[in-house]
Design a protein around this motif. Structure first.
Motif, PDB file in Angstrom:
ATOM      1  N   LEU A 324       0.843  -1.183   0.000  1.00 62.83           N
ATOM      2  CA  LEU A 324       0.000   0.000   0.000  1.00 62.83           C
ATOM      3  C   LEU A 324       0.884   1.241   0.000  1.00 62.83           C
ATOM      4  O   LEU A 324       1.869   1.321   0.746  1.00 62.83           O
ATOM      5  N   ARG A 325       0.537   2.206  -0.837  1.00 58.57           N
ATOM      6  CA  ARG A 325       1.282   3.459  -0.928  1.00 58.57           C
ATOM      7  C   ARG A 325       0.387   4.610  -0.461  1.00 58.57           C
ATOM      8  O   ARG A 325      -0.758   4.726  -0.897  1.00 58.57           O
ATOM      9  N   ILE A 326       0.944   5.464   0.408  1.00 62.53           N
ATOM     10  CA  ILE A 326       0.181   6.616   0.909  1.00 62.53           C
ATOM     11  C   ILE A 326       1.078   7.855   0.888  1.00 62.53           C
ATOM     12  O   ILE A 326       2.229   7.814   1.321  1.00 62.53           O
ATOM     13  N   TRP A 378      -9.160   3.017   3.874  1.00 59.12           N
ATOM     14  CA  TRP A 378      -8.725   2.356   2.638  1.00 59.12           C
ATOM     15  C   TRP A 378      -9.940   1.867   1.875  1.00 59.12           C
ATOM     16  O   TRP A 378     -10.921   1.416   2.474  1.00 59.12           O
ATOM     17  N   ASP A 379      -9.873   1.938   0.535  1.00 62.72           N
ATOM     18  CA  ASP A 379     -11.033   1.562  -0.274  1.00 62.72           C
ATOM     19  C   ASP A 379     -11.266   0.060  -0.341  1.00 62.72           C
ATOM     20  O   ASP A 379     -12.235  -0.406  -0.953  1.00 62.72           O
ATOM     21  N   HIS A 391      -7.466   6.187  -3.354  1.00 59.32           N
ATOM     22  CA  HIS A 391      -7.627   4.867  -2.740  1.00 59.32           C
ATOM     23  C   HIS A 391      -7.603   4.911  -1.217  1.00 59.32           C
ATOM     24  O   HIS A 391      -7.882   3.915  -0.558  1.00 59.32           O
ATOM     25  N   VAL A 392      -7.247   6.061  -0.642  1.00 64.23           N
ATOM     26  CA  VAL A 392      -7.231   6.236   0.811  1.00 64.23           C
ATOM     27  C   VAL A 392      -7.917   7.553   1.151  1.00 64.23           C
ATOM     28  O   VAL A 392      -8.107   8.414   0.295  1.00 64.23           O
ATOM     29  N   ALA A 393      -8.300   7.696   2.412  1.00 62.24           N
ATOM     30  CA  ALA A 393      -9.005   8.911   2.838  1.00 62.24           C
ATOM     31  C   ALA A 393      -8.778   9.124   4.328  1.00 62.24           C
ATOM     32  O   ALA A 393      -8.378   8.207   5.056  1.00 62.24           O
ATOM     33  N   PHE A 394      -9.045  10.338   4.768  1.00 61.26           N
ATOM     34  CA  PHE A 394      -9.002  10.655   6.190  1.00 61.26           C
ATOM     35  C   PHE A 394     -10.363  10.385   6.824  1.00 61.26           C
ATOM     36  O   PHE A 394     -11.395  10.389   6.146  1.00 61.26           O
ATOM     37  N   LYS A 407     -12.628   1.251   4.604  1.00 64.03           N
ATOM     38  CA  LYS A 407     -12.382   0.500   5.824  1.00 64.03           C
ATOM     39  C   LYS A 407     -11.296   1.190   6.648  1.00 64.03           C
ATOM     40  O   LYS A 407     -10.327   1.720   6.095  1.00 64.03           O
ATOM     41  N   ALA A 408     -11.443   1.160   7.966  1.00 64.74           N
ATOM     42  CA  ALA A 408     -10.432   1.749   8.846  1.00 64.74           C
ATOM     43  C   ALA A 408      -9.196   0.857   8.887  1.00 64.74           C
ATOM     44  O   ALA A 408      -9.296  -0.364   9.051  1.00 64.74           O
TER      45      ALA A 408
END
Length: 477
Positions: A324-326, A378-379, A391-394, A407-408
């Motif tokens: 996973l890349r963030i 995460w999606d 693909h990620v969010a706060f 999903k958390a």
């Protein structure tokens, strides 16, 4: 250690004010022209990457290369802008005709190639051509801008005279500036957290990966510009995985060495270096990404790096997928705006006050702190996305909940501590060295451009241990 607050003096008169104290009006165009002539303007180009919601796998490599070309074009144009002050003084249309026009033409061609690459196997994106044109932007409240185009004697400080105006221009002339700093003791506490819900995950997992004692540096960015040398245009510190460069693939990460004490964590943690603009000639003093692009001075190694994974205020967390890349924060936030700017600055003993758009000056005995909180939703499908964000969010800042469909996951909280003296002015108005974060040259070393990058290379067993630790409220390593 801190050396007291920054003393900011009124080195420059307000816009349009001459040496006798009389005030004259100046048009926005003239103000920008004055800023350009004084070396305190930058180039603002729309960021194309956020508009790319879907890029087919077959086009990803080509699109990444073209996006990197857009960054290079802006960096080159900014350098020409800085080197053209005399021509700009003599010809008010020089910047438009010789710099901005050619930049638009290059961007138009590059953006068209991006659209063509995507359109071969998917719907061609519409409207990208509107992103080709760039504008000139005054740096704001610095030498030569609308907040101060003249010095106390009513004289234009002029480009190349940064040596004479150290309190306002930084060593290279593209920042930081005195107005970019604030005394942390004058900032009001502002930290708040969402209220914990019944199903919250309250544990914490800590990994110790050192402070980059191995001196692993490069100006690549494997997430944003894979396969492109100097894709970041600034130098990164790396801890954890030692295989990270522009050409590293998942297999390279899996087989790489790690600086983490727990060898089950081969993740890559990286961030732009912090420098003290004290005239030191570092290894990259004449190289792209370093001094050749305005990132000058002594690279500071953090005295402490803390990497913690925490839970979610409203739910349990699930394991992060491997690789996973963030990206958190925005390296172009000065021109892009603040939507993705979330890295924060503070001082030890004052971390209830977090700054995004100012560097802190810390009192004696206190050290500078950089904190990055990464997206923790995460999606459930992708390890990356076309714009490296979708693909990620706060979580929701009030409830702590993830957006619908996400999903958390454990949240990475990265905290860097630096023992650096605060810049200050002596009786002659000369400044001790500023510190500044590395960045794209046109971003003027603004504190709001700080950011962090993460590639998850935990092994499955250790990741599951982390999740269990967090979900059961323990503190683990």
């Amino acid at each position: 250690m801190g050396a007291g607050g920054l003393v900011v003096v009124n080195v420059y008169a307000s816009a349009g004010e001459n040496g006798s104290g009389n005030t004259t009006k100046s048009s926005p165009r003239n103000q920008i022209g004055q800023a350009m002539a004084a070396g305190a303007a930058t180039i603002d180009c729309p960021d194309v990457s956020p508009r790319l919601r879907q890029v087919p796998d077959s086009a990803r490599a080509e699109v990444d290369r073209e996006l990197a070309s857009l960054d290079q074009q802006v960096a080159d144009a900014y350098q020409r802008l800085r080197n053209s002050a005399q021509a700009i003084r003599q010809d008010g249309d020089f910047a438009d005709n010789a710099i901005m026009g050619p930049l638009k033409a290059k961007r138009t061609a590059t953006i068209d190639r991006i659209a063509i690459a995507i359109g071969r196997t998917a719907d061609r994106p519409q409207g990208l051509e509107s992103l080709a044109a760039c504008t000139l932007q005054a740096a704001g409240n610095q030498a030569g801008t609308g907040e101060g185009g003249e010095n106390q004697n009513g004289q234009d400080p002029g480009p190349g005279n940064e040596e004479e105006n150290p309190a306002n221009s930084g060593q290279f002339g593209n920042g930081p500036f005195a107005a970019d700093f604030v005394d942390i003791t004058t900032v009001q506490p502002d930290v708040s957290s969402p209220q914990t819900q019944q199903n919250a995950s309250l544990g914490k997992f800590t990994t110790d990966c050192g402070v980059n004692e191995n001196k692993l540096y490069n100006s690549d960015n494997i997430i944003v510009a894979p396969g492109v040398d100097n894709g970041a245009h600034h130098t990164h510190d790396y801890v954890g995985n030692q295989a990270n460069d522009a050409f590293a693939g998942d297999e390279d990460f899996a087989g790489g060495e790690t600086s983490c004490q727990n060898q089950g964590d081969k993740s890559s943690y990286y961030w732009p270096v912090l420098r003290l603009q004290d005239g030191t000639k570092e290894f990259d003093a004449d190289q792209p990404g370093g001094g050749a692009e305005g990132n000058t001075g002594r690279i500071l190694t953090a005295s402490q790096v803390t990497l913690e994974y925490v839970g979610n205020a409203s739910s349990k967390v699930v394991a992060m997928p491997r690789f996973l890349r963030i990206i958190t924060g925005d390296a172009k936030a000065f021109t892009n705006g603040t939507a993705n700017a979330n890295a924060a600055w503070s001082c030890t003993g004052f971390e209830d006050r977090q700054l995004t758009d100012k560097y802190p000056t810390c009192p004696e005995g206190s050290s500078v702190v950089r904190t990055s909180k990464f997206q923790s939703c995460w999606d459930g499908r992708n390890t990356d996305s076309a714009n490296h964000r979708a693909h990620v969010a706060f979580t929701d800042p009030k409830t702590g909940a993830c957006p619908t469909g996400f999903k958390a996951i454990p949240q990475l909280v990265q905290r860097l501590v630096y023992d650096v003296d605060a810049p200050s002015l002596n009786d002659n108005g000369r400044s001790s060295a500023f510190y500044a974060v590395d960045g794209f040259p046109e971003q003027m070393h603004k504190p709001i451009t700080d950011h962090g990058d993460f590639v998850n290379v935990f092994d499955e067993q250790l990741m599951n241990t982390m999740v269990e630790c967090i979900n059961t409220g323990q503190e683990c390593r």
